[in-house]
Design a protein around this motif. Sequence first.
Motif, PDB file in Angstrom:
ATOM      1  N   ILE A  12       0.862  -1.193   0.000  1.00 45.38           N
ATOM      2  CA  ILE A  12       0.000   0.000   0.000  1.00 45.38           C
ATOM      3  C   ILE A  12       0.890   1.231   0.000  1.00 45.38           C
ATOM      4  O   ILE A  12       1.900   1.280   0.711  1.00 45.38           O
ATOM      5  CB  ILE A  12      -0.897   0.045   1.256  1.00 45.38           C
ATOM      6  N   LYS A  13       0.498   2.223  -0.776  1.00 51.54           N
ATOM      7  CA  LYS A  13       1.176   3.508  -0.733  1.00 51.54           C
ATOM      8  C   LYS A  13       0.117   4.607  -0.673  1.00 51.54           C
ATOM      9  O   LYS A  13      -0.737   4.711  -1.554  1.00 51.54           O
ATOM     10  CB  LYS A  13       2.074   3.715  -1.954  1.00 51.54           C
ATOM     11  N   VAL A  14       0.164   5.413   0.382  1.00 55.78           N
ATOM     12  CA  VAL A  14      -0.759   6.531   0.573  1.00 55.78           C
ATOM     13  C   VAL A  14       0.046   7.810   0.505  1.00 55.78           C
ATOM     14  O   VAL A  14       1.085   7.941   1.172  1.00 55.78           O
ATOM     15  CB  VAL A  14      -1.482   6.426   1.936  1.00 55.78           C
ATOM     16  N   ASP A  15      -0.412   8.750  -0.315  1.00 53.66           N
ATOM     17  CA  ASP A  15       0.342   9.983  -0.529  1.00 53.66           C
ATOM     18  C   ASP A  15      -0.578  11.190  -0.377  1.00 53.66           C
ATOM     19  O   ASP A  15      -1.515  11.368  -1.150  1.00 53.66           O
ATOM     20  CB  ASP A  15       0.959   9.961  -1.931  1.00 53.66           C
ATOM     21  N   ASN A  16      -0.330  11.992   0.670  1.00 50.72           N
ATOM     22  CA  ASN A  16      -1.061  13.247   0.903  1.00 50.72           C
ATOM     23  C   ASN A  16      -2.578  13.066   0.874  1.00 50.72           C
ATOM     24  O   ASN A  16      -3.300  13.818   0.231  1.00 50.72           O
ATOM     25  CB  ASN A  16      -0.651  14.309  -0.126  1.00 50.72           C
ATOM     26  N   LEU A  17      -3.047  12.067   1.607  1.00 47.95           N
ATOM     27  CA  LEU A  17      -4.483  11.781   1.638  1.00 47.95           C
ATOM     28  C   LEU A  17      -5.169  12.662   2.681  1.00 47.95           C
ATOM     29  O   LEU A  17      -4.713  12.761   3.831  1.00 47.95           O
ATOM     30  CB  LEU A  17      -4.715  10.303   1.953  1.00 47.95           C
ATOM     31  N   SER A  18      -6.266  13.290   2.295  1.00 44.57           N
ATOM     32  CA  SER A  18      -7.086  14.092   3.210  1.00 44.57           C
ATOM     33  C   SER A  18      -8.532  13.644   3.089  1.00 44.57           C
ATOM     34  O   SER A  18      -9.008  13.318   2.000  1.00 44.57           O
ATOM     35  CB  SER A  18      -6.987  15.586   2.867  1.00 44.57           C
ATOM     36  N   TYR A  19      -9.223  13.643   4.249  1.00 46.63           N
ATOM     37  CA  TYR A  19     -10.635  13.230   4.234  1.00 46.63           C
ATOM     38  C   TYR A  19     -11.342  13.848   5.430  1.00 46.63           C
ATOM     39  O   TYR A  19     -10.768  13.972   6.515  1.00 46.63           O
ATOM     40  CB  TYR A  19     -10.751  11.708   4.289  1.00 46.63           C
ATOM     41  N   SER A  20     -12.603  14.237   5.217  1.00 51.93           N
ATOM     42  CA  SER A  20     -13.391  14.862   6.286  1.00 51.93           C
ATOM     43  C   SER A  20     -14.799  14.294   6.305  1.00 51.93           C
ATOM     44  O   SER A  20     -15.368  13.974   5.252  1.00 51.93           O
ATOM     45  CB  SER A  20     -13.478  16.371   6.082  1.00 51.93           C
ATOM     46  N   PHE A  21     -15.360  14.158   7.509  1.00 51.02           N
ATOM     47  CA  PHE A  21     -16.794  13.982   7.674  1.00 51.02           C
ATOM     48  C   PHE A  21     -17.426  15.364   7.684  1.00 51.02           C
ATOM     49  O   PHE A  21     -16.724  16.367   7.890  1.00 51.02           O
ATOM     50  CB  PHE A  21     -17.105  13.285   9.010  1.00 51.02           C
ATOM     51  N   ASP A  63     -11.551   1.378   6.165  1.00 47.77           N
ATOM     52  CA  ASP A  63     -12.672   1.299   5.217  1.00 47.77           C
ATOM     53  C   ASP A  63     -12.293   1.888   3.859  1.00 47.77           C
ATOM     54  O   ASP A  63     -12.684   1.367   2.813  1.00 47.77           O
ATOM     55  CB  ASP A  63     -13.892   2.048   5.774  1.00 47.77           C
ATOM     56  N   ILE A  64     -11.540   2.987   3.867  1.00 47.04           N
ATOM     57  CA  ILE A  64     -11.102   3.616   2.609  1.00 47.04           C
ATOM     58  C   ILE A  64     -10.189   2.670   1.836  1.00 47.04           C
ATOM     59  O   ILE A  64     -10.314   2.520   0.612  1.00 47.04           O
ATOM     60  CB  ILE A  64     -10.401   4.957   2.893  1.00 47.04           C
ATOM     61  N   ILE A  65      -9.281   2.006   2.547  1.00 49.23           N
ATOM     62  CA  ILE A  65      -8.377   1.047   1.894  1.00 49.23           C
ATOM     63  C   ILE A  65      -9.177  -0.124   1.322  1.00 49.23           C
ATOM     64  O   ILE A  65      -8.915  -0.597   0.210  1.00 49.23           O
ATOM     65  CB  ILE A  65      -7.312   0.544   2.893  1.00 49.23           C
ATOM     66  N   MET A  66     -10.189  -0.573   2.059  1.00 49.27           N
ATOM     67  CA  MET A  66     -10.993  -1.724   1.635  1.00 49.27           C
ATOM     68  C   MET A  66     -11.875  -1.391   0.436  1.00 49.27           C
ATOM     69  O   MET A  66     -12.080  -2.221  -0.442  1.00 49.27           O
ATOM     70  CB  MET A  66     -11.891  -2.179   2.791  1.00 49.27           C
ATOM     71  N   ASP A  67     -12.410  -0.157   0.400  1.00 46.84           N
ATOM     72  CA  ASP A  67     -13.363   0.209  -0.655  1.00 46.84           C
ATOM     73  C   ASP A  67     -13.176   1.678  -1.041  1.00 46.84           C
ATOM     74  O   ASP A  67     -14.014   2.528  -0.732  1.00 46.84           O
ATOM     75  CB  ASP A  67     -14.796  -0.039  -0.175  1.00 46.84           C
ATOM     76  N   ASP A  83      -9.132  13.356  -0.974  1.00 49.72           N
ATOM     77  CA  ASP A  83      -8.063  13.998  -1.750  1.00 49.72           C
ATOM     78  C   ASP A  83      -6.772  13.215  -1.550  1.00 49.72           C
ATOM     79  O   ASP A  83      -6.541  12.628  -0.497  1.00 49.72           O
ATOM     80  CB  ASP A  83      -7.867  15.448  -1.293  1.00 49.72           C
ATOM     81  N   GLY A  84      -5.893  13.253  -2.556  1.00 50.11           N
ATOM     82  CA  GLY A  84      -4.618  12.558  -2.460  1.00 50.11           C
ATOM     83  C   GLY A  84      -4.638  11.252  -3.225  1.00 50.11           C
ATOM     84  O   GLY A  84      -5.564  10.951  -3.976  1.00 50.11           O
ATOM     85  N   LYS A  85      -3.591  10.447  -3.028  1.00 52.60           N
ATOM     86  CA  LYS A  85      -3.427   9.205  -3.788  1.00 52.60           C
ATOM     87  C   LYS A  85      -3.399   8.005  -2.861  1.00 52.60           C
ATOM     88  O   LYS A  85      -2.780   8.032  -1.795  1.00 52.60           O
ATOM     89  CB  LYS A  85      -2.120   9.245  -4.603  1.00 52.60           C
ATOM     90  N   LEU A  86      -4.078   6.949  -3.296  1.00 55.17           N
ATOM     91  CA  LEU A  86      -4.036   5.660  -2.622  1.00 55.17           C
ATOM     92  C   LEU A  86      -3.716   4.598  -3.664  1.00 55.17           C
ATOM     93  O   LEU A  86      -4.490   4.380  -4.586  1.00 55.17           O
ATOM     94  CB  LEU A  86      -5.382   5.368  -1.946  1.00 55.17           C
ATOM     95  N   GLU A  87      -2.555   3.970  -3.539  1.00 57.01           N
ATOM     96  CA  GLU A  87      -2.159   2.914  -4.462  1.00 57.01           C
ATOM     97  C   GLU A  87      -2.083   1.590  -3.706  1.00 57.01           C
ATOM     98  O   GLU A  87      -1.451   1.502  -2.652  1.00 57.01           O
ATOM     99  CB  GLU A  87      -0.793   3.218  -5.088  1.00 57.01           C
ATOM    100  N   ILE A  88      -2.739   0.581  -4.242  1.00 59.04           N
ATOM    101  CA  ILE A  88      -2.734  -0.758  -3.651  1.00 59.04           C
ATOM    102  C   ILE A  88      -2.200  -1.732  -4.694  1.00 59.04           C
ATOM    103  O   ILE A  88      -2.506  -1.611  -5.881  1.00 59.04           O
ATOM    104  CB  ILE A  88      -4.155  -1.165  -3.197  1.00 59.04           C
ATOM    105  N   TYR A  89      -1.399  -2.675  -4.251  1.00 57.93           N
ATOM    106  CA  TYR A  89      -0.809  -3.651  -5.170  1.00 57.93           C
ATOM    107  C   TYR A  89      -1.902  -4.224  -6.069  1.00 57.93           C
ATOM    108  O   TYR A  89      -2.984  -4.576  -5.589  1.00 57.93           O
ATOM    109  CB  TYR A  89      -0.143  -4.771  -4.365  1.00 57.93           C
ATOM    110  N   PRO A  90      -1.658  -4.339  -7.371  1.00 62.94           N
ATOM    111  CA  PRO A  90      -2.708  -4.769  -8.320  1.00 62.94           C
ATOM    112  C   PRO A  90      -3.346  -6.094  -7.924  1.00 62.94           C
ATOM    113  O   PRO A  90      -2.657  -7.036  -7.533  1.00 62.94           O
ATOM    114  CB  PRO A  90      -1.954  -4.907  -9.645  1.00 62.94           C
TER     115      PRO A  90
END
Length: 633
Positions: A56-65, A99-103, A110-117
């Motif tokens: 997993i690679k997460v880069d500058n991820l932002s999230y708000s409720f 949850d974000i990683i799962m779905d 905002d930002g990047k989420l990369e998961i192994y193919p």
Amino acid sequence: MIEISRKKCYTINVKFSRMSLLHKKSSIELQLIREYIEELIFIGSFLLINGGNNMIKVDNLSYSFPQKDLYNNISFTLENGQHCAFIGTNGSGKSTLIDIIMDPEKYMFDGKLEIYPNCRIGYVSQFSQLDKIKEITVFEYIGEKFIKLQNEITSICTEMETSSDIDSLLEKYQQTLDAFDAINGDDFENTINKNLNLTNLIKYKDLMISELSGGEFKLIQVIKEMLNSPDLMIMDEPDVFLDFGNLNSLRDLINSHKGTMLIITHNRYLLNHCFNKILHLENMELQEFDGRYIDYNFSLLQTKIELQELAAADNEELDRNEIIIKKLRYLATEHHEAARGKSLSSRVKIQERLEKRRIKTPFVDIKEPNISLVTDIEMEETIALKVNNYSVAFEDILLENVNFEIKSTDKVAIIGPNGTGKTTLLREIFKNNHDSIEINEDVEVAYLSQLQSKTLNDSNTILEEFFDAGFETYEEIRSYISNYGFQEEIINQKIGSLSGGEKNILQLAKVSASKANMLLLDEPTSHLDTYSQIALEKAIENYKGAILMISHDFYSIVNCMDFVLMIEDKTIRKMSMRKFRKMIYASHFDRDYLEIEQKKKLVETKIELALKDTDFTLAKALSEELEELIKLL
């Protein structure tokens, strides 16, 4: 990103080996070989580009409720084979990030989420009891995927005997066989037996899963997910409610797993024994640390000493500068001199720069909730609770002829394996309508349930819950719950939307507000972050009434209980803390582990006091002493 599973590297080799045994290859087989070669080329390209290490690679991820910001440009990587603990205070957003990683498609971040193919993810939730309604055996439940694929292979072979469309059936057969091989299907029965033996659950192999305790079922779920050979194993507080034996089994399962793991946990035993990477989420920021949890904590403490020393110097400079500003402001006002005004403006700018330079410490200056267990009904030392010849049975006898008594200031832990009647006993004491249970007439009882919905109304807001508890004004509630870490902006949030840890903190706040002089606490540390666990231990130590607490947390029992009531052979026997420690050493820890932990805690307390006195020389000397103790652990 290229949609290729790393498992295919293994699968392709299997296919080539099988096909090399065939002298005559059909057109469909030759086409499959071409496709596999192309996939190998793609896999090689992907590995060259990405180094083949990041799961997993997460880069500058932002999230708000809508009512709360959770992450502000957080970044981290999780590499193949790492066992990563995911920690942070209650409500900081750990489960949401999972949850974000799962779905990821479900969330607008905002930002990047990369998961192994084609990454196959195994998942164990902190709340996962629905499967228990299935009437199948433990073996059938764990091997569900294996058995399904095995049946499909058999069905395809049967169909081949009469079908004229052999090519399409061959392709379907090969795909099913590949899926079976990917989870080591040929050896799945031995693998299941091995893991059941590892967790001391082999005796339950042919038992219906509906007959398991909650802790036993949680371990079975972990085994099931691990045996499906996921690329990434994610677990959200898998340790909650596990008894001592099952917790040890979970530790063994985690340590035996060769794949990548991301586990949310607050359990200090697991944190100290299972992980080689830490992700720490606080105040919308995330910090990653490659190494053990105990080393991470020590690095935080060293950083805290350094930062507080710098902050103290900055504060002195700010104070000096503030005095000069006040003098200059007075002179500029009284004498109306332009030069004085310029000096004042210059000093104000210096002060602003110093303020901006103030050190932000989201990971080292975390505020513990102010848990305070109080009572208005202090009693002279007397018998608060007496249990005489208590028995309870459902289909089988759980407890028989139980006898014990608790004095008005005793702090007592009740321990025993999952499913032995601890919670039932505590509920009976709270109801106080059983002939075998006698509570002193001057005792007022409050109860914290491990089933939070028993004492909290999920459809209530926090505000409504405390109005129902007897509070009279908004301001009274706002002021009271702020001590427990709940800010004003979430006072109108529904309780059902809170994390498990936040709900337990609310339960503790309600229990304290009752001002009862006897507390019945059923797994009070479950879901609590480590800071809240420590705050609760301090509150228990300072409480002036009696406490009967069900717990499987070594640290809480050792740190603040007077003695233990241990369930064994369907009855309860009293055990001194000295004997309890000895039992724990023999079963769960290396020799002297808890003694070293106690010494470590004492040194940490001295460091905190030194920092309060701004004695940084002493704090640094004590940190060297602490480092030597950590080496022993």
